[in-house]
Scaffold this motif. Structure first.
Motif, PDB file in Angstrom:
ATOM      1  N   UNK A 294       0.854  -1.179   0.000  1.00  0.00           N
ATOM      2  CA  UNK A 294       0.000   0.000   0.000  1.00  0.00           C
ATOM      3  C   UNK A 294       0.897   1.239   0.000  1.00  0.00           C
ATOM      4  N   UNK A 295       0.687   2.097  -1.005  1.00  0.00           N
ATOM      5  CA  UNK A 295       1.495   3.307  -1.145  1.00  0.00           C
ATOM      6  C   UNK A 295       0.570   4.485  -1.412  1.00  0.00           C
ATOM      7  N   UNK A 296       0.817   5.598  -0.727  1.00  0.00           N
ATOM      8  CA  UNK A 296       0.007   6.798  -0.952  1.00  0.00           C
ATOM      9  C   UNK A 296       0.838   8.046  -0.726  1.00  0.00           C
ATOM     10  N   UNK A 297       0.433   9.129  -1.385  1.00  0.00           N
ATOM     11  CA  UNK A 297       1.009  10.461  -1.177  1.00  0.00           C
ATOM     12  C   UNK A 297       2.514  10.498  -1.473  1.00  0.00           C
ATOM     13  N   UNK A 298       2.846  10.215  -2.729  1.00  0.00           N
ATOM     14  CA  UNK A 298       4.237  10.255  -3.191  1.00  0.00           C
ATOM     15  C   UNK A 298       4.409  11.480  -4.080  1.00  0.00           C
ATOM     16  N   UNK A 299       5.363  12.352  -3.738  1.00  0.00           N
ATOM     17  CA  UNK A 299       5.555  13.589  -4.489  1.00  0.00           C
ATOM     18  C   UNK A 299       6.375  13.391  -5.755  1.00  0.00           C
ATOM     19  N   UNK A 300       7.048  12.297  -5.887  1.00  0.00           N
ATOM     20  CA  UNK A 300       7.823  12.011  -7.083  1.00  0.00           C
ATOM     21  C   UNK A 300       7.240  10.855  -7.858  1.00  0.00           C
ATOM     22  N   UNK A 301       8.111  10.185  -8.613  1.00  0.00           N
ATOM     23  CA  UNK A 301       7.704   9.002  -9.368  1.00  0.00           C
ATOM     24  C   UNK A 301       7.686   7.787  -8.449  1.00  0.00           C
ATOM     25  N   UNK A 302       6.891   6.788  -8.832  1.00  0.00           N
ATOM     26  CA  UNK A 302       6.762   5.569  -8.029  1.00  0.00           C
ATOM     27  C   UNK A 302       6.985   4.347  -8.900  1.00  0.00           C
ATOM     28  N   UNK A 303       7.789   3.421  -8.380  1.00  0.00           N
ATOM     29  CA  UNK A 303       7.965   2.119  -9.014  1.00  0.00           C
ATOM     30  C   UNK A 303       7.654   1.043  -7.985  1.00  0.00           C
ATOM     31  N   UNK A 304       6.741   0.133  -8.334  1.00  0.00           N
ATOM     32  CA  UNK A 304       6.332  -0.928  -7.425  1.00  0.00           C
ATOM     33  C   UNK A 304       6.458  -2.268  -8.130  1.00  0.00           C
ATOM     34  N   UNK A 305       7.030  -3.228  -7.393  1.00  0.00           N
ATOM     35  CA  UNK A 305       7.086  -4.617  -7.860  1.00  0.00           C
ATOM     36  C   UNK A 305       6.584  -5.521  -6.743  1.00  0.00           C
TER      37      UNK A 305
END
Length: 548
Positions: A211-222
């Motif tokens: 669970x990821x929220x409120x990221x000001x930059x780019x996001x990479x998820x695996x």
């Protein structure tokens, strides 16, 4: 099996800070604790150490068998607090092992390194006491802007308010991060929860939810064997899943790849790309273009401002409110589309196609499925192999082709062309020319404003021509083994050629003959003549009547 015991808060003893290399061996007396299991004894001990972190330096933690909690604070101090626990069949055995566990703190030019050191006889002690266990739990306060590196296993990690660059790897426990900076977060056999990242974030998990929220930059998820839920990503989001559902909400753009899991993406400001193998895909509110590849799952999209390209197998495609062009390729699934502003090209192999309100040019194709389309201002091309075709309120030229299915066309604003093999054709109110070919079924054309051409085999023909604004329009009708009935408007002149065999010709409109008159042949004019009225039949009657 090694078990991590719950954290027990105690008043820590204090050590004085030391510069240079610090190797701290715990020398406190172990205190017996109430045994968690019958016949078991526990010992625990607290540790605290404070060191000063230089500018640009980082904090490194290397640990296993216990939790790690880091939280950012003002100032330059690193405040290390730990609780050590051991459990064994006797108090002496638990105390002996607890005494041998070390916490090593090293201060170098790069920063502070914190490491848990278990005794060499760890494995021997484990086997000799099958009900024994031990753990070390950390609570570390540190400068909020300092970088961190954490390596932990068999315990959870919780990080709050640390804004420096982070590199965290954990295993067999939860990883919780709040109010962080740029970071790489990795876990295995445990969930990851990241809330609030001031820069780019890389998140990787193997066997837990993310669970990821409120990221000001780019996001990479695996992630491999767990769900992925992401929200409020200011930069681009790149998500690679394996066997869990993926949800992406509120991102600058998205690139999602997964297998054996559903995908839900909404409120994407830019482009979106989705690749799924065995799950449903739901897309809504996309500001840019959308590309979807899927199999064995349904695809649903709505409110896409850019173009849509969708390729799927064995699933339904349902879409609405697309601002750009739409291209669909499907097999073994229905296609249902509504409110398409751009050009539309949709094809399925073994499903039905249903389209409403498509404002651009429209091309529809199916095999073994019906096609239905309505409110198409710029015309349509509809082709199916073994299904019926129904077209209504088509503003431009219309082409329909099928085999073993009927064709119904109503309110056609342009020309109409129909090719059929073994099905009936019915058309009402077409402003342009009408050309129909079919066999073994009837043809009914009503209120046709342009030229009319019908080539039928073994089916009846019934045609009604509209009164043109000026002049006349040619009519050519041909069939065999059935009848022809044509209605023409009064006051419009035609040159009549009618022939049949094993049938008769009749007309309720006066025809002036120009040659021989027989029951199966008629050559002459209606009114002053003009356009051609050619009627050819082999084994049926021909009737000429007044249009209503």
């Amino acid at each position: 099996m090694i078990r991590t015991l719950p954290i027990l808060r105690r008043e820590p003893l204090r050590f004085a800070a030391a510069a240079g290399l610090l190797s701290v061996t715990l020398l406190f007396a172990a205190r017996p604790m109430r045994a968690a299991n019958s016949g078991q004894e526990q010992a625990s001990r607290d540790f605290q150490q404070t060191v000063t972190l230089g500018a640009g330096q980082s904090v490194h933690v290397e640990h296993k068998f216990g939790s790690v909690r880091l939280h950012g604070e003002s100032g330059r101090e690193v405040k290390i607090s730990a609780t050590i626990r051991a459990q064994a069949s006797s108090h002496e055995e638990a105390e002996s092992f607890a005494q041998k566990i070390k916490i090593e703190v090293q201060q170098t030019g790069e920063g502070v390194r914190i490491k848990t050191i278990y005794p060499e006889e760890e494995k021997k002690w484990f086997h000799s006491s099958k009900n024994s266990s031990w753990s070390v739990s950390y609570d570390i306060g540190m400068p909020s802007e300092a970088p961190i590196t954490v390596r932990n296993s068999f315990g959870g990690v919780e990080i709050t308010g640390v804004h420096g660059a982070a590199d965290v790897e954990n295993g067999y426990g939860t990883l919780i991060v709040r109010d962080a900076g740029t970071g790489r977060w990795t876990n295995a056999f445990g969930s990851i929860e990241l809330t609030g990242a001031g820069g780019n974030a890389s998140v990787s998990d193997n066997n837990g939810s993310v669970q990821v929220s409120d990221v000001k930059g780019a996001l990479e998820v695996r992630n491999r064997f767990g769900s992925i839920t992401t929200r409020n990503i200011q930069g681009a989001a790149t998500i690679t899943g394996g066997n869990g559902a993926v949800v992406l909400t509120d991102a600058a753009s998205g690139n999602i790849t997964t297998s054996f899991g559903s995908v839900e993406a909404r409120n994407i400001r830019g482009d979106l790309s989705v690749h799924d193998n065995n799950g449903n895909v739901e897309i809504s509110s996309i500001g840019g273009a959308t590309d979807v590849t899927s199999s064995f799952g349904n695809v649903t999209f709505t409110d896409v401002h850019g173009r849509v390209n969708c390729t799927t197998n064995n699933g339904r495609v349902k879409g609405s409110s697309a601002g750009g062009s739409v291209t669909i390729r499907d097999s073994f699934g229905n296609i249902e589309l509504d409110t398409i502003s751009g050009a539309l090209d949709a094809e399925t192999s073994n499903g039905k196609v249903l389209v409403r309100d498509a404002r651009g040019s429209v091309t529809l194709k199916s095999s073994f499925g019906a096609i239905e389309a309505s409110n198409i201002p710029k015309g349509i091309r509809a082709v199916t192999g073994n299904g019926g075709i129904t077209l209504t309120d088509i503003g431009g030229d219309t082409f329909a082709k099928t085999s073993f299915g009927s064709v119904l066309a109503e309110r056609i604003g342009g020309g109409l062309t129909v090719e059929n093999s073994n099905g009936s054709v019915t058309a009402r109110s077409a402003k342009g020319d009408a050309s129909v070919k079919t066999s073994f079924a009837g043809v009914t054309l009503e209120s046709i404003g342009g030229r009319i051409t019908v080539d039928n085999q073994n089916g009846a023909i019934s045609v009604t021509a509209m009164r043109p604004a000026s002049g006349c329009r040619d009519i050519s009708l041909k069939t065999s083994f059935s009848s022809i009935r044509v209605r023409v408007p009064e006051g419009v002149g035609y040159n009549v050629t009618a022939r049949t065999s094993f049938g008769r010709i009749s007309s309720e409109i006066p025809v002036t003959s120009t040659g021989s008159i027989g029951g199966d042949t008629l050559n002459g004019t209606i009114g002053s003549g003009g356009c051609q009225l050619q009627l050819t039949d082999s084994n049926g009657s021909i009737e000429i009547a007044k249009a209503p």
